[in-house]
Design an enzyme around this catalytic site. Structure first.
Site, PDB file in Angstrom:
ATOM      1  N   ASP A  98       0.795  -1.218   0.000  1.00  0.00           N
ATOM      2  CA  ASP A  98       0.000   0.000   0.000  1.00  0.00           C
ATOM      3  C   ASP A  98       0.825   1.263   0.000  1.00  0.00           C
ATOM      4  OD1 ASP A  98      -2.446   1.140  -0.296  1.00  0.00           O
ATOM      5  OD2 ASP A  98      -3.312   0.170   1.426  1.00  0.00           O
ATOM      6  N   THR A  99       0.132   2.346  -0.290  1.00  0.00           N
ATOM      7  CA  THR A  99       0.709   3.613  -0.667  1.00  0.00           C
ATOM      8  C   THR A  99      -0.404   4.640  -0.572  1.00  0.00           C
ATOM      9  OG1 THR A  99       2.220   2.505  -2.227  1.00  0.00           O
ATOM     10  CG2 THR A  99       1.779   4.804  -2.673  1.00  0.00           C
ATOM     11  N   VAL A 100      -0.066   5.936  -0.586  1.00  0.00           N
ATOM     12  CA  VAL A 100      -1.095   6.939  -0.852  1.00  0.00           C
ATOM     13  C   VAL A 100      -0.704   7.741  -2.072  1.00  0.00           C
ATOM     14  CG1 VAL A 100      -1.819   7.120   1.558  1.00  0.00           C
ATOM     15  CG2 VAL A 100      -0.124   8.739   0.661  1.00  0.00           C
TER      16      VAL A 100
END
Length: 530
Positions: free
Chosen positions: A349-351
């Site tokens: 995950d990441t933003v």
């Protein structure tokens, strides 16, 4: 046109400015910065800082950052690589002497020197209008006074409970009596608030020099890390020249290697050569996308790495002879299996943040700690969750991506920018670790090849062929609607661990100037324009 009888959301519309993020508080912060006189760079940094607090499982100041900027809405795209490097003492031989045979998720050796704070401060100094103290103030306030836990964040914490429980500081920060917090409960991070406030006041040196850096070094050393204060003091990102290719009448820009943006371009070039199939979730369309991804990722896992000539590598990966060969193999229905071993985790995950301001400067901004809650190693006094991007290194002798002193690992996070006829028309990004290159190509195929809106293109169900495996992760809607036909084609569909990735995009209508935004329903955010 959207079917208003079905669940879903409309695109967001605006005339002056717009932001799209994966968390409501971050989107609102970005719009407030724009309204206060900040530009798109200011808004992106402020929004990302908020996400480092309220979406701490996906991003943080202990991670890395990449950005693409189209100043004034033109087609000159500025790129920044804010990915961190391995410690100077880290060599395959040193690791072997320590008995390390693979760089595991919770290992201190997975922690490269975080590049996010350097990227933020450099980009704001060079392209912003506001001070870092002003931009970090909303994040500081939320970390200090508290913020409600949103549904996706609660889901992620519950999923990572054991990971968080293994570190006393992380457990005390994110768990409640050893369990995940309920949706709507209030969480606080006062130590992180103090650290962000200090960065706002003193700049990047507050992070890379002095007591905060010393605490990161000591925390990692307690666990056997090889990091030194000099590694932090010498850490610096760099402006880089983007790589680009044409796709269905548009030009798509990506950061060059060590990131995998060039692999997204390779998938696009393969897909563009395929004969027309059915709709965007037709089994034949999905099968083509799976095969194209397998071949492109096999190339990635053999060749993509940090090196002295990233543009030479990108040119080789986008060579027309290679593209034609892979496209022909996809068209013949070859599976693409067995071409290369996997590198790293399948998807994490990441933003991602997209912002467009009144001057039509477009920013595509991405920040990550890789796995959910990164390495799980959290500094007690400064409240920094450290990422584990070094998991993407290999220890295989002679491989281009083998760990080496001050080398950057293969990187999955890739901001995207689309231009056409001399203008920027869309900052966009897809989250999800290794999924991102496929995700970008599929998103643009749905947008430009199937006539979807930005919101529809993000909302449609997803699959991801796990690198080095015959298995294809598929969201439930794919399994329900297309599963039997894909199985008949020889694909081994398995349930994904959860929603695959996320994404945001802002389309700048070249005729009306209207901003049209979308934000993935798989997260807690939205797009907002004014």
């Amino acid at each position: 046109m959207r079917n208003f009888e079905l669940p879903g959301r409309s695109v967001a519309l605006g005339r002056t400015g717009m932001a799209a993020t994966s968390h409501a508080a971050a989107t609102l912060t970005a719009v407030e910065v724009l309204k206060a006189g900040g530009n798109a760079v200011d808004a992106a940094v402020a929004a990302c800082a908020v996400q480092c607090v309220v979406e701490a499982g996906s991003t943080g100041i202990g991670g890395d950052c990449f950005a693409l900027i189209a100043p004034g809405g033109g087609d000159r795209v500025v790129a920044y690589n804010g990915s961190g490097r391995a410690p100077a003492a880290m060599t395959p031989e040193r690791l072997a002497g320590l008995g390390v045979t693979a760089i595991e998720r919770r290992s201190p050796h997975a922690v490269t020197i975080p590049g996010a704070v350097d990227a933020w401060t450099r980009l704001v100094a060079d392209h912003g209008r506001m001070t870092m103290a002003e931009l970090l103030a909303p994040a500081v306030a939320m970390a200090r006074t508290g913020y409600p836990v949103t549904p996706r964040v609660a889901f992620d914490i519950a999923d990572e409970r054991d990971h968080l429980a293994a570190d006393p500081t992380a457990a005390a920060t994110f768990l409640v009596d050893g369990a995940a917090p309920a949706v709507g409960s209030i969480q606080r991070q006062p130590a992180l608030a103090d650290t962000l406030e200090r960065i706002g006041r003193e700049g990047r040196d507050a992070f890379y020099r002095g007591e905060i850096a010393a605490e990161m070094v000591a925390t990692l050393a307690e666990r056997g890390g090889l990091h030194t204060l000099e590694d932090f003091e010498t850490a610096v990102g760099e402006y880089v020249t983007p790589v680009a290719t044409g796709f269905r009448g548009h030009t798509v820009h990506e950061c060059p290697p060590n990131g995998q943006g060039v692999i997204a371009l390779l998938i696009m070039k393969i897909l563009e050569r395929q004969p027309a199939t059915g709709g965007p979730v037709d089994p034949a369309t999905i099968a083509t996308e799976i095969r194209a991804t397998r071949f492109a990722y096999a190339v990635r896992d053999r060749l993509l790495a940090d090196g002295a000539d990233p543009h030479g590598l990108a040119a080789a990966l986008l060579d027309e002879t290679l593209v034609a060969d892979l496209a022909d193999r996809v068209a013949r229905g070859e599976s693409g299996l067995g071409a290369a071993p996997p590198v790293g985790a399948p998807h994490r995950d990441t933003v991602y943040v997209a912002v467009v301001d009144k001057d039509r400067t477009a920013v595509s901004f991405i920040n990550s700690i890789f796995y959910h809650y990164g390495s799980g190693i959290m500094t007690p006094r400064s409240g920094i969750m450290l990422h584990n991007r070094g998991c993407s290194f290999t220890l295989e002798p002679g491989h281009p991506n083998t760990v080496a002193p001050r080398k950057r690992p293969l990187h999955t996070i890739i901001p995207g920018m689309v231009t056409r006829n001399g203008r920027a028309v869309m900052p966009f990004g897809v989250m999800g670790g290794h999924y991102q290159a496929m995700g970008q190509a599929v998103f643009l195929s749905r947008l430009f090849g199937h006539g979807c809106s930005v919101q529809e293109a993000l909302d449609l169900p997803r699959v991801f062929p796990l690198p080095g495996s015959a298995e294809v992760e598929a969201e439930g809607l794919v399994r329900d609607r297309a599963g039997p036909m894909l199985a008949a084609m020889g694909f081994d569909l398995v349930a994904s661990d959860g929603p695959i990735g996320g994404g945001q995009a802002i389309w700048i209508d070249p005729d009306t100037g209207t901003l049209i935004g979308g934000s993935d329903h798989r997260k807690d955010g939205f797009a907002l324009g004014y």
